[in-house]
Write an enzyme that holds these catalytic residues in place. Structure first.
Site, PDB file in Angstrom:
ATOM      1  N   PRO A 182       0.786  -1.227   0.000  1.00  0.00           N
ATOM      2  CA  PRO A 182       0.000   0.000   0.000  1.00  0.00           C
ATOM      3  C   PRO A 182       0.825   1.288   0.000  1.00  0.00           C
ATOM      4  CG  PRO A 182      -0.061  -1.039   2.160  1.00  0.00           C
ATOM      5  CD  PRO A 182       0.575  -2.024   1.219  1.00  0.00           C
ATOM      6  N   ASN A 183       0.304   2.235  -0.736  1.00  0.00           N
ATOM      7  CA  ASN A 183       0.837   3.604  -0.834  1.00  0.00           C
ATOM      8  C   ASN A 183       2.109   3.720  -1.669  1.00  0.00           C
ATOM      9  OD1 ASN A 183      -1.204   4.889   0.859  1.00  0.00           O
ATOM     10  ND2 ASN A 183      -0.282   3.698   2.522  1.00  0.00           N
ATOM     11  N   ARG A 186       5.079  11.153  -2.380  1.00  0.00           N
ATOM     12  CA  ARG A 186       4.852  10.807  -0.975  1.00  0.00           C
ATOM     13  C   ARG A 186       6.156  10.927  -0.178  1.00  0.00           C
ATOM     14  NH1 ARG A 186       4.823   4.611   0.945  1.00  0.00           N
ATOM     15  NH2 ARG A 186       4.202   5.032   3.087  1.00  0.00           N
ATOM     16  N   TYR A 224      11.434   8.663   0.997  1.00  0.00           N
ATOM     17  CA  TYR A 224      11.343   7.662  -0.071  1.00  0.00           C
ATOM     18  C   TYR A 224      11.940   8.123  -1.405  1.00  0.00           C
ATOM     19  CZ  TYR A 224       8.124   5.643   3.329  1.00  0.00           C
ATOM     20  OH  TYR A 224       7.581   5.132   4.483  1.00  0.00           O
ATOM     21  N   ASN A 281       8.045  -5.818  -1.288  1.00  0.00           N
ATOM     22  CA  ASN A 281       7.970  -4.636  -0.445  1.00  0.00           C
ATOM     23  C   ASN A 281       6.509  -4.529  -0.010  1.00  0.00           C
ATOM     24  OD1 ASN A 281       7.967  -2.246   0.909  1.00  0.00           O
ATOM     25  ND2 ASN A 281       8.935  -1.031  -0.707  1.00  0.00           N
ATOM     26  N   ALA A 296       3.486  -0.953   4.635  1.00  0.00           N
ATOM     27  CA  ALA A 296       3.021  -0.985   6.035  1.00  0.00           C
ATOM     28  C   ALA A 296       2.591  -2.379   6.476  1.00  0.00           C
ATOM     29  CB  ALA A 296       1.889   0.015   6.231  1.00  0.00           C
ATOM     30  N   GLU A 319      13.002  -9.454   1.039  1.00  0.00           N
ATOM     31  CA  GLU A 319      12.210  -8.313   1.522  1.00  0.00           C
ATOM     32  C   GLU A 319      12.964  -7.035   1.180  1.00  0.00           C
ATOM     33  OE1 GLU A 319      10.962  -8.612   5.646  1.00  0.00           O
ATOM     34  OE2 GLU A 319      10.913  -6.417   5.836  1.00  0.00           O
ATOM     35  N   HIS A 350      12.943  -2.620   1.124  1.00  0.00           N
ATOM     36  CA  HIS A 350      12.361  -1.340   1.538  1.00  0.00           C
ATOM     37  C   HIS A 350      13.239  -0.217   1.025  1.00  0.00           C
ATOM     38  CE1 HIS A 350       9.571  -3.312   4.263  1.00  0.00           C
ATOM     39  NE2 HIS A 350      10.589  -4.066   4.647  1.00  0.00           N
ATOM     40  N   ARG A 359      13.964   3.713  11.946  1.00  0.00           N
ATOM     41  CA  ARG A 359      12.760   4.560  11.979  1.00  0.00           C
ATOM     42  C   ARG A 359      11.982   4.347  13.282  1.00  0.00           C
ATOM     43  NH1 ARG A 359       9.658   4.558   6.446  1.00  0.00           N
ATOM     44  NH2 ARG A 359       8.582   6.217   7.615  1.00  0.00           N
TER      45      ARG A 359
HETATM   46  C1  DQA Z   1       8.461   1.009   3.230  1.00  0.00           C
HETATM   47  C2  DQA Z   1       8.639   1.179   4.746  1.00  0.00           C
HETATM   48  C3  DQA Z   1       7.312   0.961   5.465  1.00  0.00           C
HETATM   49  O1  DQA Z   1       7.471   1.148   6.861  1.00  0.00           O
HETATM   50  C4  DQA Z   1       6.277   1.954   4.982  1.00  0.00           C
HETATM   51  O2  DQA Z   1       5.019   1.677   5.575  1.00  0.00           O
HETATM   52  C5  DQA Z   1       6.169   2.025   3.509  1.00  0.00           C
HETATM   53  C6  DQA Z   1       7.374   1.925   2.695  1.00  0.00           C
HETATM   54  C7  DQA Z   1       9.772   1.315   2.479  1.00  0.00           C
HETATM   55  O3  DQA Z   1       9.878   0.896   1.320  1.00  0.00           O
HETATM   56  O4  DQA Z   1      10.643   2.010   3.001  1.00  0.00           O
HETATM   57  O5  DQA Z   1       5.094   2.252   2.964  1.00  0.00           O
HETATM   58  O6  DQA Z   1       8.133  -0.336   2.961  1.00  0.00           O
END
Ligand code: DQA
Length: 148
Positions: free
Chosen positions: A9-10, A17, A22, A73, A76, A97, A99, A106
Site C-alpha cells: 500500500p501507498n 509521498r 522515499y 515490499n 506498512a 524483503e 524497503h 525509523r
Molecule cells: C516502506 C517502509 C514501510 O514502513 C512503509 O510503511 C512504507 C514503505 C519502504 O519501502 O521504506 O510504505 O516499505
C-alpha cells in the site's frame, strides 16, 4: 527465469509521498529500472502493486504457479499483517524483503518486520537501489540453487 515483484500500500504514491524518506522516483520509474536490470540478468519480471491486503495475499498465493522467486515490499503490511506472513509461509517461494527506507532506523513500530525471518534476506535503506540489490541477491540465490 521468472520472478515477481510485489508492492504493497501507498507505494503507488512514490515520487510525491514523503520524498525526504522515499526519494523522488515514481514506482513506474523504479519498475522500468528494475525490469531493465532484470533483462540484463536474463530474468523476466512480473510487477504488482496493490493497496489491499487481500489482493497482496492472493498475489502471494499465485506465486506458486508463476514465479521462481519474489521481491516483496509489503510496505506498512510488513509491520502488521499476519495474513501476508501466512501466505508467504504457505507458498514457500524464496523471496527478498525490500524497503526504500531503512526501517530499522525509523519509529519503533516500523523496526519490527513480520516477514523478515521468512526471507532469504532484507535490503533496506538504499532507495530505489534496494530493488536492484534485492534482485541481484535473489537471482544469484536461484542460479546457485538450480546448479545443485
Ligand atoms: C516502506 C517502509 C514501510 O514502513 C512503509 O510503511 C512504507 C514503505 C519502504 O519501502 O521504506 O510504505 O516499505
Amino acid at each position: 527465469m521468472r520472478i515477481a515483484v510485489l508492492n504493497g500500500p501507498n507505494l503507488n504514491l512514490l515520487g510525491e509521498r514523503e520524498p525526504h524518506l522515499y526519494g523522488n522516483a515514481s514506482l513506474a520509474e523504479i519498475e522500468s529500472a528494475t525490469r531493465a536490470h532484470a533483462a540484463t540478468l536474463g530474468v523476466e519480471c512480473a510487477w504488482t502493486q496493490t493497496n489491499h491486503e487481500g489482493e497482496l495475499v492472493e498475489a502471494i498465493q499465485g506465486l506458486r504457479r508463476s514465479a521462481e522467486g519474489a521481491l516483496v515490499n509489503a510496505a506498512a503490511f510488513t509491520h502488521t499483517s499476519l495474513a501476508v506472513r501466512d501466505a508467504l509461509l504457505a507458498v514457500q517461494v524464496p523471496f527478498v524483503e525490500v524497503h526504500l527506507s531503512n526501517i530499522f532506523a525509523r519509529e519503533p513500530e516500523r523496526r519490527r518486520s513480520l516477514l523478515a525471518d521468512l526471507a532469504l534476506g532484507v535490503v533496506a535503506g538504499f532507495g530505489p537501489d534496494s530493488y536492484r540489490l534485492g534482485l541481484e541477491g535473489l537471482v544469484r540465490h536461484l542460479v546457485v540453487r538450480r546448479g545443485c
